[in-house]
Design an enzyme around this catalytic site. Sequence first.
Site, PDB file in Angstrom:
ATOM      1  N   GLU A 136      32.870  44.850  36.897  1.00  0.00           N
ATOM      2  CA  GLU A 136      33.232  43.700  36.060  1.00  0.00           C
ATOM      3  C   GLU A 136      32.024  43.163  35.303  1.00  0.00           C
ATOM      4  O   GLU A 136      32.099  42.876  34.106  1.00  0.00           O
ATOM      5  CB  GLU A 136      33.807  42.581  36.934  1.00  0.00           C
ATOM      6  CG  GLU A 136      35.169  42.879  37.538  1.00  0.00           C
ATOM      7  CD  GLU A 136      35.568  41.874  38.600  1.00  0.00           C
ATOM      8  OE1 GLU A 136      36.733  41.893  39.013  1.00  0.00           O
ATOM      9  OE2 GLU A 136      34.708  41.055  39.022  1.00  0.00           O
TER      10      GLU A 136
ATOM     11  N   GLU B  60      37.420  31.821  45.093  1.00  0.00           N
ATOM     12  CA  GLU B  60      36.699  30.609  45.467  1.00  0.00           C
ATOM     13  C   GLU B  60      37.562  29.611  46.239  1.00  0.00           C
ATOM     14  O   GLU B  60      37.038  28.672  46.850  1.00  0.00           O
ATOM     15  CB  GLU B  60      36.103  29.938  44.226  1.00  0.00           C
ATOM     16  CG  GLU B  60      37.112  29.338  43.258  1.00  0.00           C
ATOM     17  CD  GLU B  60      37.606  30.301  42.212  1.00  0.00           C
ATOM     18  OE1 GLU B  60      38.150  29.837  41.191  1.00  0.00           O
ATOM     19  OE2 GLU B  60      37.464  31.537  42.409  1.00  0.00           O
ATOM     20  N   LEU B  61      38.874  29.805  46.229  1.00  0.00           N
ATOM     21  CA  LEU B  61      39.783  28.890  46.926  1.00  0.00           C
ATOM     22  C   LEU B  61      40.242  29.421  48.276  1.00  0.00           C
ATOM     23  O   LEU B  61      40.803  28.678  49.087  1.00  0.00           O
ATOM     24  CB  LEU B  61      41.024  28.626  46.052  1.00  0.00           C
ATOM     25  CG  LEU B  61      40.779  28.060  44.654  1.00  0.00           C
ATOM     26  CD1 LEU B  61      42.099  27.955  43.898  1.00  0.00           C
ATOM     27  CD2 LEU B  61      40.082  26.716  44.726  1.00  0.00           C
TER      28      LEU B  61
ATOM     29  N   GLY C 209      48.192  42.099  37.415  1.00  0.00           N
ATOM     30  CA  GLY C 209      49.492  41.985  38.042  1.00  0.00           C
ATOM     31  C   GLY C 209      50.654  42.367  37.148  1.00  0.00           C
ATOM     32  O   GLY C 209      51.623  42.996  37.592  1.00  0.00           O
TER      33      GLY C 209
ATOM     34  N   HIS D 214      41.318  41.902  47.307  1.00  0.00           N
ATOM     35  CA  HIS D 214      39.897  41.987  46.957  1.00  0.00           C
ATOM     36  C   HIS D 214      39.116  41.608  48.214  1.00  0.00           C
ATOM     37  O   HIS D 214      39.496  40.688  48.939  1.00  0.00           O
ATOM     38  CB  HIS D 214      39.582  41.030  45.809  1.00  0.00           C
ATOM     39  CG  HIS D 214      38.153  41.038  45.349  1.00  0.00           C
ATOM     40  ND1 HIS D 214      37.377  42.182  45.307  1.00  0.00           N
ATOM     41  CD2 HIS D 214      37.347  40.039  44.899  1.00  0.00           C
ATOM     42  CE1 HIS D 214      36.173  41.884  44.841  1.00  0.00           C
ATOM     43  NE2 HIS D 214      36.129  40.593  44.594  1.00  0.00           N
TER      44      HIS D 214
ATOM     45  N   GLU E 215      35.153  46.845  13.047  1.00  0.00           N
ATOM     46  CA  GLU E 215      34.367  47.998  13.461  1.00  0.00           C
ATOM     47  C   GLU E 215      33.769  47.884  14.865  1.00  0.00           C
ATOM     48  O   GLU E 215      33.583  48.897  15.533  1.00  0.00           O
ATOM     49  CB  GLU E 215      33.241  48.254  12.442  1.00  0.00           C
ATOM     50  CG  GLU E 215      33.719  48.478  11.014  1.00  0.00           C
ATOM     51  CD  GLU E 215      34.673  49.659  10.870  1.00  0.00           C
ATOM     52  OE1 GLU E 215      34.727  50.513  11.780  1.00  0.00           O
ATOM     53  OE2 GLU E 215      35.384  49.716   9.841  1.00  0.00           O
TER      54      GLU E 215
ATOM     55  N   GLY F 225      50.665  33.903  41.100  1.00  0.00           N
ATOM     56  CA  GLY F 225      50.117  34.119  39.769  1.00  0.00           C
ATOM     57  C   GLY F 225      50.351  35.547  39.317  1.00  0.00           C
ATOM     58  O   GLY F 225      51.376  36.153  39.628  1.00  0.00           O
ATOM     59  N   SER F 226      49.390  36.114  38.613  1.00  0.00           N
ATOM     60  CA  SER F 226      49.524  37.455  38.055  1.00  0.00           C
ATOM     61  C   SER F 226      49.815  38.496  39.134  1.00  0.00           C
ATOM     62  O   SER F 226      50.816  39.213  39.075  1.00  0.00           O
ATOM     63  CB  SER F 226      48.248  37.832  37.303  1.00  0.00           C
ATOM     64  OG  SER F 226      48.312  39.165  36.839  1.00  0.00           O
TER      65      SER F 226
ATOM     66  N   ASP G 285      33.597  46.669  42.642  1.00  0.00           N
ATOM     67  CA  ASP G 285      34.449  45.872  41.772  1.00  0.00           C
ATOM     68  C   ASP G 285      33.626  44.825  41.024  1.00  0.00           C
ATOM     69  O   ASP G 285      33.747  44.681  39.797  1.00  0.00           O
ATOM     70  CB  ASP G 285      35.544  45.191  42.597  1.00  0.00           C
ATOM     71  CG  ASP G 285      36.556  44.453  41.732  1.00  0.00           C
ATOM     72  OD1 ASP G 285      37.368  45.124  41.082  1.00  0.00           O
ATOM     73  OD2 ASP G 285      36.532  43.207  41.709  1.00  0.00           O
TER      74      ASP G 285
END
Length: 356
Positions: A195, A84-85, A134, A108, A227, A26-27, A191
């Site tokens: 977030e 989670e995977l 990424g 992570h 704004e 992925g990323s 981290d």
Amino acid sequence: MAKIYYQEDCNLSMLEGKTIAIIGYGSQGHAHALNLKESGCNVIIGLYEGSRSWKRAEEQGFTVYTAAEAAKRADIIMILINDELQADMYKKDIEPNLKDGDMLMFAHGFNIHFGCIKPPKNVDVTMIAPKAPGHTVRSEYQAGKGTPCLVAVEQDYTGKALEKALAYGLAIGGARAGLLETTFRTETETDLFGEQAVLCGGVCALMQAGFETLVEAGYDPRNAYFECIHEMKLIVDLIYQSGFAGMRYSISNTAEYGDYVTGPKIVTAETKKAMKKILSDIQDGTFAKEFLLDMSPAGRQVHFQAMRKLASEHPSEKVGAEIRKLYSWNNESDKADQQFKHNFTFVKLRATQNVM
């Protein structure tokens, strides 16, 4: 103070003769893999059967295997799939194929810190965590620059875990900017807190509250969007480039004065108290438990999907989508660009008028 490592502190030869398996494309996965490859490393990709990324990885020059086969063939295994995977995939595909002296890597610390993954004693366990998405990791590398990374060692079986992790950080371009030494615990807790309390949860809630306040007071929603939401990037870019002082140097005296007198009225002692509770929930595993339960087969992401749906229906999303269509960087026609200029002038004029 934690040490920062640069290119001269890293030895790319630590990766010579080693096969690096990137699990996930992925990323982060594609960026790590391509940067490593272009740094001369031997890289393979591990994916699940039927992954939509399989063809893409092959088209970009990689040999792709199932995660289990990639782990079997690799000396260094970097896991770059969703938090989670990871635990289930690790138990099924990675753990049975680990060899003495392999290095298990993460971007992570979530699964190691919270004990979801428990590596055997005869492997190294390290982390290289780029502090950017990424696609930025990739584009900075291609520009001859780099993205700052965190580096951590959880388990040093071979006695060379840090040296290998630093070499990996060098190969993806991170050492060009700096590799800050940390721990899995510190990276995970800070981290998650950043977030939730600031970067995503805090900032989004603040922008939406500002948008709602102006709209409820009778102002044009487009004006409120400009704004309170659109201009956030302009301010953040200034802070990114030169800190708070640099940002304040670039804005008007009126804006700077309002910054000083109003900021403390928004972020109060009660806000700080709430932040401390958020951090406590992260530290004691409350957040991790709730997140993993909701993401589990039993939880079926019920709460997550409901929150996502409600967030997508916020009025600012509809207004923002219409405004973004008018930008040249959104690949719209010259006519749309001209319409944007007209509307922007109209919106700014509205700002000087009394509310209805």
